[in-house]
Motif scaffolding. Structure first.
Motif, PDB file in Angstrom:
ATOM      1  N   LEU A 140       0.825  -1.206   0.000  1.00  0.00           N
ATOM      2  CA  LEU A 140       0.000   0.000   0.000  1.00  0.00           C
ATOM      3  C   LEU A 140       0.862   1.260   0.000  1.00  0.00           C
ATOM      4  CD1 LEU A 140      -2.838   1.114  -0.029  1.00  0.00           C
ATOM      5  CD2 LEU A 140      -2.884   0.992   2.470  1.00  0.00           C
ATOM      6  N   VAL A 141       1.957   1.233   0.746  1.00  0.00           N
ATOM      7  CA  VAL A 141       2.875   2.376   0.724  1.00  0.00           C
ATOM      8  C   VAL A 141       3.459   2.547  -0.674  1.00  0.00           C
ATOM      9  CG1 VAL A 141       5.062   3.285   1.585  1.00  0.00           C
ATOM     10  CG2 VAL A 141       3.448   2.251   3.178  1.00  0.00           C
ATOM     11  N   GLY A 142       3.887   1.430  -1.282  1.00  0.00           N
ATOM     12  CA  GLY A 142       4.438   1.504  -2.635  1.00  0.00           C
ATOM     13  C   GLY A 142       3.446   2.044  -3.635  1.00  0.00           C
ATOM     14  N   LEU A 143       2.187   1.630  -3.503  1.00  0.00           N
ATOM     15  CA  LEU A 143       1.137   2.131  -4.382  1.00  0.00           C
ATOM     16  C   LEU A 143       0.975   3.633  -4.220  1.00  0.00           C
ATOM     17  CD1 LEU A 143      -1.123   1.367  -6.410  1.00  0.00           C
ATOM     18  CD2 LEU A 143      -2.625   0.991  -4.440  1.00  0.00           C
ATOM     19  N   ASN A 144       0.987   4.109  -2.986  1.00  0.00           N
ATOM     20  CA  ASN A 144       0.845   5.537  -2.721  1.00  0.00           C
ATOM     21  C   ASN A 144       2.070   6.342  -3.150  1.00  0.00           C
ATOM     22  OD1 ASN A 144      -1.666   6.515  -0.855  1.00  0.00           O
ATOM     23  ND2 ASN A 144      -1.306   4.342  -0.612  1.00  0.00           N
ATOM     24  N   MET A 145       3.204   5.671  -3.278  1.00  0.00           N
ATOM     25  CA  MET A 145       4.419   6.338  -3.734  1.00  0.00           C
ATOM     26  C   MET A 145       4.537   6.332  -5.254  1.00  0.00           C
ATOM     27  SD  MET A 145       7.245   5.166  -0.858  1.00  0.00           S
ATOM     28  CE  MET A 145       8.569   6.119  -1.606  1.00  0.00           C
ATOM     29  N   GLY A 146       3.557   5.733  -5.937  1.00  0.00           N
ATOM     30  CA  GLY A 146       3.531   5.775  -7.384  1.00  0.00           C
ATOM     31  C   GLY A 146       4.284   4.670  -8.094  1.00  0.00           C
ATOM     32  N   LEU A 147       4.580   3.579  -7.408  1.00  0.00           N
ATOM     33  CA  LEU A 147       5.259   2.463  -8.078  1.00  0.00           C
ATOM     34  C   LEU A 147       4.333   1.846  -9.113  1.00  0.00           C
ATOM     35  CD1 LEU A 147       7.069   0.582  -5.157  1.00  0.00           C
ATOM     36  CD2 LEU A 147       7.859   2.541  -6.502  1.00  0.00           C
ATOM     37  N   ASN A 148       4.916   1.393 -10.239  1.00  0.00           N
ATOM     38  CA  ASN A 148       4.098   0.730 -11.253  1.00  0.00           C
ATOM     39  C   ASN A 148       3.861  -0.728 -10.867  1.00  0.00           C
ATOM     40  OD1 ASN A 148       6.341  -0.883 -12.160  1.00  0.00           O
ATOM     41  ND2 ASN A 148       7.039   0.805 -13.445  1.00  0.00           N
ATOM     42  N   MET A 149       3.088  -1.460 -11.683  1.00  0.00           N
ATOM     43  CA  MET A 149       2.673  -2.807 -11.297  1.00  0.00           C
ATOM     44  C   MET A 149       3.868  -3.759 -11.173  1.00  0.00           C
ATOM     45  SD  MET A 149       0.501  -4.865 -10.235  1.00  0.00           S
ATOM     46  CE  MET A 149      -0.945  -3.811 -10.345  1.00  0.00           C
ATOM     47  N   LEU A 150       4.823  -3.667 -12.081  1.00  0.00           N
ATOM     48  CA  LEU A 150       6.000  -4.524 -11.985  1.00  0.00           C
ATOM     49  C   LEU A 150       6.761  -4.251 -10.695  1.00  0.00           C
ATOM     50  CD1 LEU A 150       8.038  -6.561 -13.079  1.00  0.00           C
ATOM     51  CD2 LEU A 150       9.122  -4.691 -14.367  1.00  0.00           C
ATOM     52  N   GLN A 151       6.917  -2.975 -10.383  1.00  0.00           N
ATOM     53  CA  GLN A 151       7.621  -2.605  -9.157  1.00  0.00           C
ATOM     54  C   GLN A 151       6.851  -3.069  -7.918  1.00  0.00           C
ATOM     55  OE1 GLN A 151       7.755   1.598 -10.124  1.00  0.00           O
ATOM     56  NE2 GLN A 151       9.971   1.520 -10.491  1.00  0.00           N
ATOM     57  N   LEU A 152       5.523  -2.939  -7.958  1.00  0.00           N
ATOM     58  CA  LEU A 152       4.710  -3.384  -6.823  1.00  0.00           C
ATOM     59  C   LEU A 152       4.853  -4.878  -6.600  1.00  0.00           C
ATOM     60  CD1 LEU A 152       1.394  -1.338  -7.225  1.00  0.00           C
ATOM     61  CD2 LEU A 152       3.071  -1.141  -5.379  1.00  0.00           C
ATOM     62  N   LYS A 153       4.903  -5.652  -7.684  1.00  0.00           N
ATOM     63  CA  LYS A 153       5.056  -7.107  -7.548  1.00  0.00           C
ATOM     64  C   LYS A 153       6.414  -7.453  -6.950  1.00  0.00           C
ATOM     65  CE  LYS A 153       1.826  -8.808 -11.063  1.00  0.00           C
ATOM     66  NZ  LYS A 153       1.667  -9.662 -12.256  1.00  0.00           N
ATOM     67  N   GLU A 154       7.458  -6.768  -7.401  1.00  0.00           N
ATOM     68  CA  GLU A 154       8.787  -7.016  -6.840  1.00  0.00           C
ATOM     69  C   GLU A 154       8.822  -6.655  -5.357  1.00  0.00           C
ATOM     70  OE1 GLU A 154      11.624  -6.210 -10.754  1.00  0.00           O
ATOM     71  OE2 GLU A 154      11.128  -4.534  -9.414  1.00  0.00           O
ATOM     72  N   LEU A 155       8.265  -5.496  -5.028  1.00  0.00           N
ATOM     73  CA  LEU A 155       8.223  -5.062  -3.628  1.00  0.00           C
ATOM     74  C   LEU A 155       7.432  -6.043  -2.779  1.00  0.00           C
ATOM     75  CD1 LEU A 155       8.460  -3.076  -1.252  1.00  0.00           C
ATOM     76  CD2 LEU A 155       6.527  -1.811  -2.234  1.00  0.00           C
ATOM     77  N   ALA A 156       6.238  -6.421  -3.241  1.00  0.00           N
ATOM     78  CA  ALA A 156       5.376  -7.325  -2.471  1.00  0.00           C
ATOM     79  C   ALA A 156       6.041  -8.679  -2.269  1.00  0.00           C
ATOM     80  CB  ALA A 156       4.034  -7.493  -3.177  1.00  0.00           C
ATOM     81  N   MET A 157       6.686  -9.199  -3.314  1.00  0.00           N
ATOM     82  CA  MET A 157       7.363 -10.487  -3.204  1.00  0.00           C
ATOM     83  C   MET A 157       8.498 -10.408  -2.184  1.00  0.00           C
ATOM     84  SD  MET A 157       7.223 -13.564  -4.690  1.00  0.00           S
ATOM     85  CE  MET A 157       6.631 -13.315  -6.380  1.00  0.00           C
ATOM     86  N   GLY A 158       9.301  -9.362  -2.281  1.00  0.00           N
ATOM     87  CA  GLY A 158      10.395  -9.204  -1.338  1.00  0.00           C
ATOM     88  C   GLY A 158       9.917  -9.020   0.088  1.00  0.00           C
ATOM     89  N   ALA A 159       8.840  -8.238   0.266  1.00  0.00           N
ATOM     90  CA  ALA A 159       8.301  -8.003   1.605  1.00  0.00           C
ATOM     91  C   ALA A 159       7.717  -9.276   2.203  1.00  0.00           C
ATOM     92  CB  ALA A 159       7.240  -6.904   1.556  1.00  0.00           C
TER      93      ALA A 159
END
Length: 340
Positions: A140-159
């Motif tokens: 949710l933080v990444g989404l609010n920071m404007g990350l695109n879908m690929l970036q969100l998937k990488e972030l979510a997987m790592g988290a």
């Protein structure tokens, strides 16, 4: 529903929120009438607070960022993944990926809902709920920071997999034995994954001022994904600490995070985090500066410290009605204490 201390729960009261087992199955469902045995079992499992269905607060909106179905799937997948690793087997990247897709779909659909960590933890499910919460908050933080879908998937997987190196880790974690190193070594060999996913596990204990572990990185040397995961990780650990540490209430945890701004944690990430977290979650009991007591029943996005509080009117010990005070409309009234 209302959040109460497990020690105050009495047989016959109705459970207000589902409790999950360690494999994602339902341990106790919403609406069950609690028995002496159930209450005793919850205490034995390490549960300290639960939500009770209180008629005076049955109409409270308690929106969740993730659906119950998604939560069960995430907990089950993490349970399977950790069991595979304990057995020396390789875990399924495809299964983890599908779980991440489902989680992100919920996050994007419900992105205006403020985060409150309300799922009840037991000794058995704590590791998996921690992984799920860190992933949910980071996404949710990444989404609010404007990350695109690929970036969100990488972030979510790592988290979601940030603590994967803890499996089989020694109690004293130093150098290459630190669980961040171990997690990096494990994830970097997954050819299906971006190396950035491995770096979330590697860097989530680094600090902006260089005081973190395992390499003492500073500032821009720490990837944004890891900075986001670090905030979510510390927040969840403050709310649900391990060992003998006392848990903090959400507002106390937020105060602690703000104290880390610019030293342990990235200031920009913290600004975005504070916009999406519920400091005083619905269902929590509070005492106001007016000395009145009540229960939080509503939120204002962007004004997390100014919720709507329902004050119960009593005659003797009997509740006869209630009034609601919107703190956003009464700037001279503030929450003095959170009650348990």
């Amino acid at each position: 529903m209302k959040l109460v201390d497990i020690e105050t729960v009495e047989p016959g009261q109705i459970l207000g929120k589902t409790i999950f087992s360690s494999n994602g199955a339902i341990l106790l469902s919403t609406g069950v009438h609690l028995t002496v045995y159930m209450i005793s079992t919850l205490k034995r499992l390490g549960v300290t607070t639960i939500y009770i269905d209180d008629p005076m607060f049955r109409d409270i909106s308690h929106e969740e960022l993730l659906s119950e179905e998604t939560k069960r799937a995430v907990i089950h997948q993490m349970s399977e993944t950790f069991e595979q690793l304990r057995s020396g087997k390789n875990f399924s990247s495809k299964a983890i990926g599908q779980t991440i897709d489902d989680l992100l779909e919920d996050v994007m659909q419900n992105q205006n809902i403020m985060i409150h960590l309300s799922d009840i933890r037991t000794a058995d499910n704590a590791m998996f709920l921690h992984a799920m919460n860190v992933c949910m908050m980071a996404s949710l933080v990444g989404l609010n920071m404007g990350l695109n879908m690929l970036q969100l998937k990488e972030l979510a997987m790592g988290a979601l997999l940030h603590d994967i190196g803890k499996l089989g880790a020694p109690e004293v974690q130093e150098g290459r034995m630190h669980h961040s190193w171990r997690g990096f070594d494990l994830l970097k060999n997954k050819r299906e994954y971006s190396l950035l996913i491995a770096h979330v596990a590697f860097q989530h204990h680094e600090a902006i001022d260089g005081s973190g572990a395992p390499r003492g990185l500073t500032g821009d040397d720490i990837h944004t994904y890891a900075k986001i995961t670090a905030v979510a990780n510390i927040y969840d650990n403050l709310i649900y600490p391990s060992g003998d540490q006392a848990p903090l209430m959400p507002h106390e945890a937020c105060e602690r995070l703000n104290a880390y701004s610019g030293t342990l944690l990235d200031h920009e990430v913290l600004v975005h985090f504070m916009r999406i977290v519920s400091i005083y979650p619905n269902g929590i009991s509070v005492r106001l500066s007016t000395r009145q007591t009540g229960v939080v029943v509503g939120q204002h996005r962007g004004l997390p410290g100014r919720p709507v509080v329902r004050i119960i009117d009593k005659e003797g010990e009997e509740a006869v009605g209630y009034s609601e005070l919107d703190l956003a409309q009464h700037p001279t009234v503030f929450i003095d204490t959170v009650l348990t």
